[in-house]
Design a protein around this motif. Sequence first.
Motif, PDB file in Angstrom:
ATOM      1  N   VAL A  45    -122.841 -69.961 162.345  1.00 32.77           N
ATOM      2  CA  VAL A  45    -121.635 -70.081 162.218  1.00 32.77           C
ATOM      3  C   VAL A  45    -121.617 -71.101 160.812  1.00 32.77           C
ATOM      4  O   VAL A  45    -121.111 -71.723 160.156  1.00 32.77           O
ATOM      5  CB  VAL A  45    -120.268 -69.491 162.746  1.00 32.77           C
ATOM      6  CG1 VAL A  45    -119.427 -69.801 161.682  1.00 32.77           C
ATOM      7  CG2 VAL A  45    -120.151 -68.234 162.714  1.00 32.77           C
ATOM      8  N   TRP A  46    -121.443 -72.365 162.158  1.00 32.83           N
ATOM      9  CA  TRP A  46    -121.719 -73.617 161.577  1.00 32.83           C
ATOM     10  C   TRP A  46    -123.058 -73.536 160.085  1.00 32.83           C
ATOM     11  O   TRP A  46    -122.370 -74.931 159.177  1.00 32.83           O
ATOM     12  CB  TRP A  46    -121.948 -74.414 162.895  1.00 32.83           C
ATOM     13  CG  TRP A  46    -122.018 -76.344 162.162  1.00 32.83           C
ATOM     14  CD1 TRP A  46    -122.008 -76.454 161.216  1.00 32.83           C
ATOM     15  CD2 TRP A  46    -123.302 -76.831 162.696  1.00 32.83           C
ATOM     16  NE1 TRP A  46    -123.023 -78.447 161.330  1.00 32.83           N
ATOM     17  CE2 TRP A  46    -123.382 -78.323 161.935  1.00 32.83           C
ATOM     18  CE3 TRP A  46    -124.932 -76.549 163.921  1.00 32.83           C
ATOM     19  CZ2 TRP A  46    -124.645 -78.924 161.678  1.00 32.83           C
ATOM     20  CZ3 TRP A  46    -125.426 -77.278 163.087  1.00 32.83           C
ATOM     21  CH2 TRP A  46    -125.964 -78.821 162.691  1.00 32.83           C
ATOM     22  N   LEU A  47    -124.300 -73.004 160.927  1.00 37.74           N
ATOM     23  CA  LEU A  47    -125.659 -73.839 160.328  1.00 37.74           C
ATOM     24  C   LEU A  47    -125.045 -72.812 158.765  1.00 37.74           C
ATOM     25  O   LEU A  47    -125.092 -73.566 157.025  1.00 37.74           O
ATOM     26  CB  LEU A  47    -126.449 -73.233 160.834  1.00 37.74           C
ATOM     27  CG  LEU A  47    -126.790 -74.138 161.710  1.00 37.74           C
ATOM     28  CD1 LEU A  47    -128.621 -73.088 162.714  1.00 37.74           C
ATOM     29  CD2 LEU A  47    -127.549 -75.185 161.261  1.00 37.74           C
ATOM     30  N   GLY A  48    -124.095 -71.758 158.554  1.00 40.21           N
ATOM     31  CA  GLY A  48    -123.970 -70.759 157.182  1.00 40.21           C
ATOM     32  C   GLY A  48    -123.017 -72.198 156.367  1.00 40.21           C
ATOM     33  O   GLY A  48    -123.152 -72.077 155.082  1.00 40.21           O
ATOM     34  N   MET A  49    -122.194 -72.370 156.982  1.00 37.11           N
ATOM     35  CA  MET A  49    -121.161 -73.415 156.546  1.00 37.11           C
ATOM     36  C   MET A  49    -121.861 -74.460 155.611  1.00 37.11           C
ATOM     37  O   MET A  49    -121.679 -74.793 154.857  1.00 37.11           O
ATOM     38  CB  MET A  49    -119.960 -73.702 157.646  1.00 37.11           C
ATOM     39  CG  MET A  49    -119.063 -72.503 157.929  1.00 37.11           C
ATOM     40  SD  MET A  49    -117.350 -72.969 157.820  1.00 37.11           S
ATOM     41  CE  MET A  49    -117.607 -73.093 159.658  1.00 37.11           C
ATOM     42  N   ARG A  50    -122.040 -75.101 156.222  1.00 35.28           N
ATOM     43  CA  ARG A  50    -123.324 -76.339 156.361  1.00 35.28           C
ATOM     44  C   ARG A  50    -123.788 -75.809 155.038  1.00 35.28           C
ATOM     45  O   ARG A  50    -124.383 -76.466 154.468  1.00 35.28           O
ATOM     46  CB  ARG A  50    -124.186 -77.221 157.048  1.00 35.28           C
ATOM     47  CG  ARG A  50    -124.977 -78.420 157.209  1.00 35.28           C
ATOM     48  CD  ARG A  50    -125.242 -79.232 158.153  1.00 35.28           C
ATOM     49  NE  ARG A  50    -127.227 -78.821 158.817  1.00 35.28           N
ATOM     50  CZ  ARG A  50    -127.853 -78.820 159.169  1.00 35.28           C
ATOM     51  NH1 ARG A  50    -127.880 -80.112 159.391  1.00 35.28           N
ATOM     52  NH2 ARG A  50    -129.060 -77.662 159.124  1.00 35.28           N
ATOM     53  N   ALA A  51    -124.536 -74.982 154.878  1.00 35.31           N
ATOM     54  CA  ALA A  51    -125.484 -74.949 153.976  1.00 35.31           C
ATOM     55  C   ALA A  51    -125.174 -73.953 152.675  1.00 35.31           C
ATOM     56  O   ALA A  51    -125.787 -74.346 152.037  1.00 35.31           O
ATOM     57  CB  ALA A  51    -126.703 -73.400 154.561  1.00 35.31           C
ATOM     58  N   VAL A  52    -123.851 -73.931 152.291  1.00 35.33           N
ATOM     59  CA  VAL A  52    -123.083 -73.138 151.177  1.00 35.33           C
ATOM     60  C   VAL A  52    -122.118 -74.002 150.796  1.00 35.33           C
ATOM     61  O   VAL A  52    -121.865 -74.331 149.331  1.00 35.33           O
ATOM     62  CB  VAL A  52    -122.295 -72.158 151.785  1.00 35.33           C
ATOM     63  CG1 VAL A  52    -124.044 -70.295 151.681  1.00 35.33           C
ATOM     64  CG2 VAL A  52    -121.206 -72.109 152.324  1.00 35.33           C
ATOM     65  N   ILE A  53    -121.358 -74.755 151.868  1.00 36.46           N
ATOM     66  CA  ILE A  53    -120.233 -75.647 151.190  1.00 36.46           C
ATOM     67  C   ILE A  53    -120.316 -76.741 150.024  1.00 36.46           C
ATOM     68  O   ILE A  53    -120.255 -76.979 149.128  1.00 36.46           O
ATOM     69  CB  ILE A  53    -119.736 -76.594 152.369  1.00 36.46           C
ATOM     70  CG1 ILE A  53    -119.108 -75.128 152.673  1.00 36.46           C
ATOM     71  CG2 ILE A  53    -118.987 -77.148 151.700  1.00 36.46           C
ATOM     72  CD1 ILE A  53    -118.129 -75.701 153.921  1.00 36.46           C
ATOM     73  N   PRO A  54    -122.461 -77.639 149.759  1.00 31.90           N
ATOM     74  CA  PRO A  54    -122.298 -78.308 149.243  1.00 31.90           C
ATOM     75  C   PRO A  54    -122.642 -77.952 147.711  1.00 31.90           C
ATOM     76  O   PRO A  54    -122.014 -78.266 147.019  1.00 31.90           O
ATOM     77  CB  PRO A  54    -123.409 -78.518 149.292  1.00 31.90           C
ATOM     78  CG  PRO A  54    -123.540 -78.961 151.061  1.00 31.90           C
ATOM     79  CD  PRO A  54    -122.936 -77.364 151.378  1.00 31.90           C
ATOM     80  N   SER A  55    -123.398 -76.640 147.368  1.00 29.26           N
ATOM     81  CA  SER A  55    -122.667 -76.089 146.348  1.00 29.26           C
ATOM     82  C   SER A  55    -121.802 -75.608 146.100  1.00 29.26           C
ATOM     83  O   SER A  55    -121.617 -75.868 144.211  1.00 29.26           O
ATOM     84  CB  SER A  55    -124.269 -74.957 146.174  1.00 29.26           C
ATOM     85  OG  SER A  55    -123.305 -73.791 147.070  1.00 29.26           O
ATOM     86  N   MET A  56    -120.770 -75.028 146.974  1.00 25.67           N
ATOM     87  CA  MET A  56    -119.203 -74.631 146.619  1.00 25.67           C
ATOM     88  C   MET A  56    -119.096 -75.342 146.124  1.00 25.67           C
ATOM     89  O   MET A  56    -117.936 -75.292 144.951  1.00 25.67           O
ATOM     90  CB  MET A  56    -118.922 -74.328 147.532  1.00 25.67           C
ATOM     91  CG  MET A  56    -119.417 -72.282 147.876  1.00 25.67           C
ATOM     92  SD  MET A  56    -118.567 -72.104 149.839  1.00 25.67           S
ATOM     93  CE  MET A  56    -118.806 -69.900 149.465  1.00 25.67           C
TER      94      MET A  56
END
Length: 249
Positions: free
Chosen positions: A119-130
Amino acid sequence: MRLTGKVALVTGAAQGIGEATALRFAREGATVVCADIQPCAQSTADRITQDGGSASAIQMDTTKAADWDRTVSEARERYGRVDLLANIAGVVALDGPDTVVGLTEERWDHVVGVDLKGVWLGMRAVIPSMIEQGGGRICNVASMAALRGLPNLAAYSAAKGGVAALTRQAAIEYAADNVLVNCIAPGTIDTPILAGVQPQDLATFASSHAVNRLGQPGEVAAMMVHFFSDDGDFLTGQLYPVCGGWSIK
Ligand SMILES: NC(=O)c1ccc[n+]([C@@H]2O[C@H](COP(=O)([O-])OP(=O)(O)OC[C@H]3O[C@@H](n4cnc5c(N)ncnc54)[C@H](O)[C@@H]3O)[C@@H](O)[C@H]2O)c1
């Protein structure tokens, strides 16, 4: 349709809550990237496209940072952006005891790896482009085990409690960037995760809900649509039980 024009990345999309969520998002007009460690997430994507929707599938392991990078890159190359992340993939420790004393280190690492690190890795992966695109929304899946002491769910409870805490953390860190993050605590939902549970135990699970039945995966998906639609504009950092009234007992 409440998600028209949105690009949604859904993990755990091969079956259960993730599959129901991917199908529902597509019916609401979203383009859906169906991600799962099982290749059969492709059949979820195929059902969406056969019904006239837009979807693709990707086989990935949510516990691997490199898999997340590949998944988000492919989604952005194909669709230009990721607006919504439904962090649903999860496991329970069925191959042995999940008690504080009975757990093996290997089982702890597996359960906490998928249910919390993923779950952490997923948030880390998408938040910068969001942030770059002006905002986005994330819904993580915790469990009532984040709120209750439940027997034989030690690693699972620890991971799901961590998901609730990490949801608050991400929400407070990125609200100013218009990234809204919530999580759901489902009650017992009738999915393949319950395979092998004895009928009498299923009846006990059902009776712990005030409505005296198991939940359906589509009922969790419905809550995610609420977060991800315009109706969710003022919601962030919260844990919402979708549990047929279990939380009030
Ligand atoms: N069903 C319930 O009663 C219930 C209750 C509370 C919380 N939850 C949570 O809801 C989520 C979905 O559960 P479900 O009931 O649909 O379970 P499920 O077993 O039917 O589906 C889980 C999906 O996650 C995928 N997955 C597992 N490990 C993965 C990994 N490392 N990388 C990518 N995909 C992976 C599986 O392949 C599967 O498709 C889980 O996080 C679970 O903990 C379920």
